[in-house]
Design a protein around this motif. Sequence first.
Motif, PDB file in Angstrom:
ATOM      1  N   TRP A   1      29.879  43.009  60.174  1.00  0.00           N
ATOM      2  CA  TRP A   1      29.944  42.914  59.127  1.00  0.00           C
ATOM      3  C   TRP A   1      29.140  42.034  58.274  1.00  0.00           C
ATOM      4  O   TRP A   1      28.283  41.749  57.533  1.00  0.00           O
ATOM      5  N   PRO A   2      29.096  40.671  59.119  1.00  0.00           N
ATOM      6  CA  PRO A   2      28.584  39.263  59.008  1.00  0.00           C
ATOM      7  C   PRO A   2      27.284  39.772  58.727  1.00  0.00           C
ATOM      8  O   PRO A   2      25.676  39.022  57.900  1.00  0.00           O
ATOM      9  N   SER A   3      25.856  40.288  59.388  1.00  0.00           N
ATOM     10  CA  SER A   3      24.584  40.892  59.434  1.00  0.00           C
ATOM     11  C   SER A   3      24.559  42.223  58.334  1.00  0.00           C
ATOM     12  O   SER A   3      23.105  41.285  57.423  1.00  0.00           O
ATOM     13  N   ILE A   4      25.443  42.518  57.771  1.00  0.00           N
ATOM     14  CA  ILE A   4      25.276  43.249  56.896  1.00  0.00           C
ATOM     15  C   ILE A   4      25.235  42.772  55.613  1.00  0.00           C
ATOM     16  O   ILE A   4      24.467  42.524  54.644  1.00  0.00           O
ATOM     17  N   VAL A   5      26.095  41.435  55.549  1.00  0.00           N
ATOM     18  CA  VAL A   5      25.811  40.608  54.128  1.00  0.00           C
ATOM     19  C   VAL A   5      24.550  39.829  54.017  1.00  0.00           C
ATOM     20  O   VAL A   5      24.123  40.158  53.292  1.00  0.00           O
ATOM     21  N   LEU A   6      24.446  39.245  55.438  1.00  0.00           N
ATOM     22  CA  LEU A   6      22.679  38.499  55.552  1.00  0.00           C
ATOM     23  C   LEU A   6      22.125  39.512  55.186  1.00  0.00           C
ATOM     24  O   LEU A   6      21.133  38.776  54.080  1.00  0.00           O
ATOM     25  N   ARG A   7      21.920  40.770  55.582  1.00  0.00           N
ATOM     26  CA  ARG A   7      20.320  41.432  55.779  1.00  0.00           C
ATOM     27  C   ARG A   7      20.442  42.641  53.978  1.00  0.00           C
ATOM     28  O   ARG A   7      19.248  42.639  53.852  1.00  0.00           O
ATOM     29  N   HIS A   8      21.749  43.021  53.957  1.00  0.00           N
ATOM     30  CA  HIS A   8      21.289  43.904  53.186  1.00  0.00           C
ATOM     31  C   HIS A   8      22.352  43.746  51.468  1.00  0.00           C
ATOM     32  O   HIS A   8      21.833  43.705  50.175  1.00  0.00           O
ATOM     33  N   ILE A   9      23.668  42.473  51.793  1.00  0.00           N
ATOM     34  CA  ILE A   9      23.705  42.196  50.416  1.00  0.00           C
ATOM     35  C   ILE A   9      23.112  40.746  49.738  1.00  0.00           C
ATOM     36  O   ILE A   9      22.809  41.106  48.332  1.00  0.00           O
ATOM     37  N   LEU A  10      23.082  39.828  50.541  1.00  0.00           N
ATOM     38  CA  LEU A  10      22.624  39.253  50.340  1.00  0.00           C
ATOM     39  C   LEU A  10      20.940  38.812  49.338  1.00  0.00           C
ATOM     40  O   LEU A  10      21.513  38.539  48.018  1.00  0.00           O
ATOM     41  N   PRO A  11      20.463  39.458  49.680  1.00  0.00           N
ATOM     42  CA  PRO A  11      19.145  39.450  49.201  1.00  0.00           C
ATOM     43  C   PRO A  11      18.886  40.689  48.108  1.00  0.00           C
ATOM     44  O   PRO A  11      18.611  40.492  47.177  1.00  0.00           O
ATOM     45  N   ASN A  12      19.759  41.399  47.520  1.00  0.00           N
ATOM     46  CA  ASN A  12      20.017  42.185  47.484  1.00  0.00           C
ATOM     47  C   ASN A  12      20.580  41.069  45.723  1.00  0.00           C
ATOM     48  O   ASN A  12      20.246  41.866  44.318  1.00  0.00           O
ATOM     49  N   ILE A  13      21.737  40.808  45.791  1.00  0.00           N
ATOM     50  CA  ILE A  13      21.831  39.971  44.817  1.00  0.00           C
ATOM     51  C   ILE A  13      21.699  38.423  44.233  1.00  0.00           C
ATOM     52  O   ILE A  13      22.070  37.541  42.959  1.00  0.00           O
ATOM     53  N   TRP A  14      21.099  37.879  45.166  1.00  0.00           N
ATOM     54  CA  TRP A  14      20.293  36.630  45.386  1.00  0.00           C
ATOM     55  C   TRP A  14      19.597  36.209  43.488  1.00  0.00           C
ATOM     56  O   TRP A  14      19.432  35.601  43.207  1.00  0.00           O
ATOM     57  N   PRO A  15      18.178  37.476  43.991  1.00  0.00           N
ATOM     58  CA  PRO A  15      17.765  37.419  41.942  1.00  0.00           C
ATOM     59  C   PRO A  15      18.593  37.104  41.394  1.00  0.00           C
ATOM     60  O   PRO A  15      17.817  35.965  40.148  1.00  0.00           O
ATOM     61  N   THR A  16      19.799  38.219  40.698  1.00  0.00           N
ATOM     62  CA  THR A  16      20.801  37.817  39.744  1.00  0.00           C
ATOM     63  C   THR A  16      21.201  36.075  39.860  1.00  0.00           C
ATOM     64  O   THR A  16      21.050  35.985  38.559  1.00  0.00           O
ATOM     65  N   LEU A  17      21.412  36.067  40.728  1.00  0.00           N
ATOM     66  CA  LEU A  17      22.110  34.861  41.041  1.00  0.00           C
ATOM     67  C   LEU A  17      21.607  33.797  40.082  1.00  0.00           C
ATOM     68  O   LEU A  17      22.029  32.935  39.927  1.00  0.00           O
ATOM     69  N   ILE A  18      20.244  34.191  41.098  1.00  0.00           N
ATOM     70  CA  ILE A  18      19.023  32.791  40.726  1.00  0.00           C
ATOM     71  C   ILE A  18      19.232  32.647  39.305  1.00  0.00           C
ATOM     72  O   ILE A  18      19.004  31.331  38.781  1.00  0.00           O
ATOM     73  N   VAL A  19      18.926  33.222  38.887  1.00  0.00           N
ATOM     74  CA  VAL A  19      18.804  33.476  36.898  1.00  0.00           C
ATOM     75  C   VAL A  19      20.296  33.183  36.170  1.00  0.00           C
ATOM     76  O   VAL A  19      20.026  32.336  35.380  1.00  0.00           O
ATOM     77  N   ASN A  20      20.844  33.645  37.136  1.00  0.00           N
ATOM     78  CA  ASN A  20      22.639  33.287  36.384  1.00  0.00           C
ATOM     79  C   ASN A  20      22.523  31.096  36.796  1.00  0.00           C
ATOM     80  O   ASN A  20      23.527  30.632  35.473  1.00  0.00           O
ATOM     81  N   PHE A  21      21.891  31.005  37.644  1.00  0.00           N
ATOM     82  CA  PHE A  21      22.034  29.345  38.279  1.00  0.00           C
ATOM     83  C   PHE A  21      21.344  28.663  37.236  1.00  0.00           C
ATOM     84  O   PHE A  21      21.491  27.704  36.760  1.00  0.00           O
ATOM     85  N   ALA A  22      20.180  28.848  36.335  1.00  0.00           N
ATOM     86  CA  ALA A  22      19.377  28.234  35.735  1.00  0.00           C
ATOM     87  C   ALA A  22      19.862  28.200  34.676  1.00  0.00           C
ATOM     88  O   ALA A  22      20.038  27.117  33.828  1.00  0.00           O
ATOM     89  N   LEU A  23      20.671  29.451  34.312  1.00  0.00           N
ATOM     90  CA  LEU A  23      21.488  29.041  32.588  1.00  0.00           C
ATOM     91  C   LEU A  23      22.692  28.431  32.514  1.00  0.00           C
ATOM     92  O   LEU A  23      23.022  27.563  31.771  1.00  0.00           O
TER      93      LEU A  23
END
Lengths: 306, 286
Positions: free
Chosen positions: B187-209
Amino acid sequence: MSLLVAFMVLFFLLRLLPGDPSASLLSVGASPEQIAAARAQVGSDLPLGEQFVKFLTDIFRLDLGTSFVSGVPVADEVGERLSVTLPLTLMAFALAILISVPLGILSAVKSERWYAQVLSVVSQLGIAVPAFWLGILLVLVFSINLRWLPSGGFPTRGWEEPLDAVTKLILPVVTVALIMSAALMRYVRAATFDVLGSDYLRTARAMGDSFAGALRRHGLRNGAIPVISILGIELGSAFLGAVVIERVFTLPGLGSMLLLAIEQRDYPNIQGVLLLSTLLVLVVGFIADILQRLVDPRLRSERARI
Amino acid sequence: MSETTTIAPAQRKPAKSRSAIFAIGLILVGLHVAIALTTVFWTPYGAMETAGMRLEAPSAAHWLGTDRLGRDFLTLVMIGSRIALIVGIGAVGIGAAIGVVLGLLAAFATKFLDDVLAAMLDILIAFPVLLLAMLVVAASSEASLWTATLALGIAMSAIVARLTRILVKRVLQNDFVTAARTSGSAWPSIVLRHILPNIWPTLIVNFALQFGIAIIAEASLSYLGLGAPLPNASWGRLLQEAQGTVYTAPLGAIAPGIALVSLVIGANLLADGMRELRDPTRSTQR
């Protein structure tokens, strides 16, 4: 169900506040016995579970307790404060809809025109402006420079002096309404864009409907659905957001009651205001849900949760 | 007719104007960062210094005039930039740390736990950030920069958590996750390798808002007297103090607001620009 969860969150959030509520009502030199007596009177010496059950049963009996500080029943004071906050919120809400719906639709339909661009910039600005600063600016212009309207306060006899009360509410209402419409306009605009790009509108046009006619017959209903749920959220948060505006205009509403209660650690009062607000937010959400179902028959069947 | 022509092009603006928006955002935020860094080693006067007479009008010595204690308004507004950036970045950081973990937990949890968490998040989100922050501040014994930041971070974590939860659930439906799962990845490697990279861009835009939201909320907290006291005062407290002397020194009640709005707009434009640059097909409406 969500009501119960809300009450639970609220209850435990309040218990997290350090500082013994009963200690604040005694003078600094109170003896341990006095503190124990006060705790017993308030009920904060009971186990948490028992406190929670008592908290729930009291709510259902509409008993919000009495203020530690003033000794006035919380329900009475909340009711009195509500007579300021509720008209303020509702009037602002109505005004915001009057401003944002036509302007939002206009700015989407005529998005190429210069005035639509200006509208969009203004609404962007409105989102970045804190409500209290807009309030101060309006006071600066309309009370200090033009001397048209009072800068704050509320008649001591409240609504027994209706003219005075209304006059003093004008600036606060306008402030809240302008801030609300900035956000609302963006949602209306986005919803209108969705409608404009939709297949059913194109079909209606292709079948010989005029643009305005197609928009009226097919667009409004569809566009209204997302906007209604946003309206619900906005009404709830405007009600809660009244805290700041009441401070700007020194209005004796729920917000100033909450602020004072927090400063004095007056548990029953904090609890009373928050309970009422939660209830209101949930009820408004519920009404918005029903409205959406009325507008869109597809939603009447069970809706999938995201 | 002319009506139909206005429909289609409006939804997509040319990429050029989008990068312009990004640039303007960058300039506005950069300006505040520059001012904030300057205040670390230089300000026109000391923050608490009685630099002139009370309520002086703007002059060469005091560009924005002085407040009711004779302090230089320009100095205070400049320090406000630093405070705003510290609180904004701090609050978003705290909100992100708590929110992403909570959101991940909810997305991976059993159905029951997920439902409970989602219901709680929905209710927390129904409350304005400011109100939740007020309660957290009230819970701490004294108002400081740290309590205000922490309060806002906690209040915003619910929004981040819900967003993360939805994003993660969406990613989890993808084939590459199923593939990783069946091939026996932990699980940890799935989160790090597949999930976080995919959700990161959307999250960053949200953080700016959220940075903008945090700054407005902090100013409101300070305005209500629940923020940090001087010399760490934010624009909100300056506005509160200046409201009392608005008759004689209106600039004091105007300048901090302009500073605040320019920073928030800068952050919002950055978010808009990032979203468009990343995914030009999606419109900014929302």
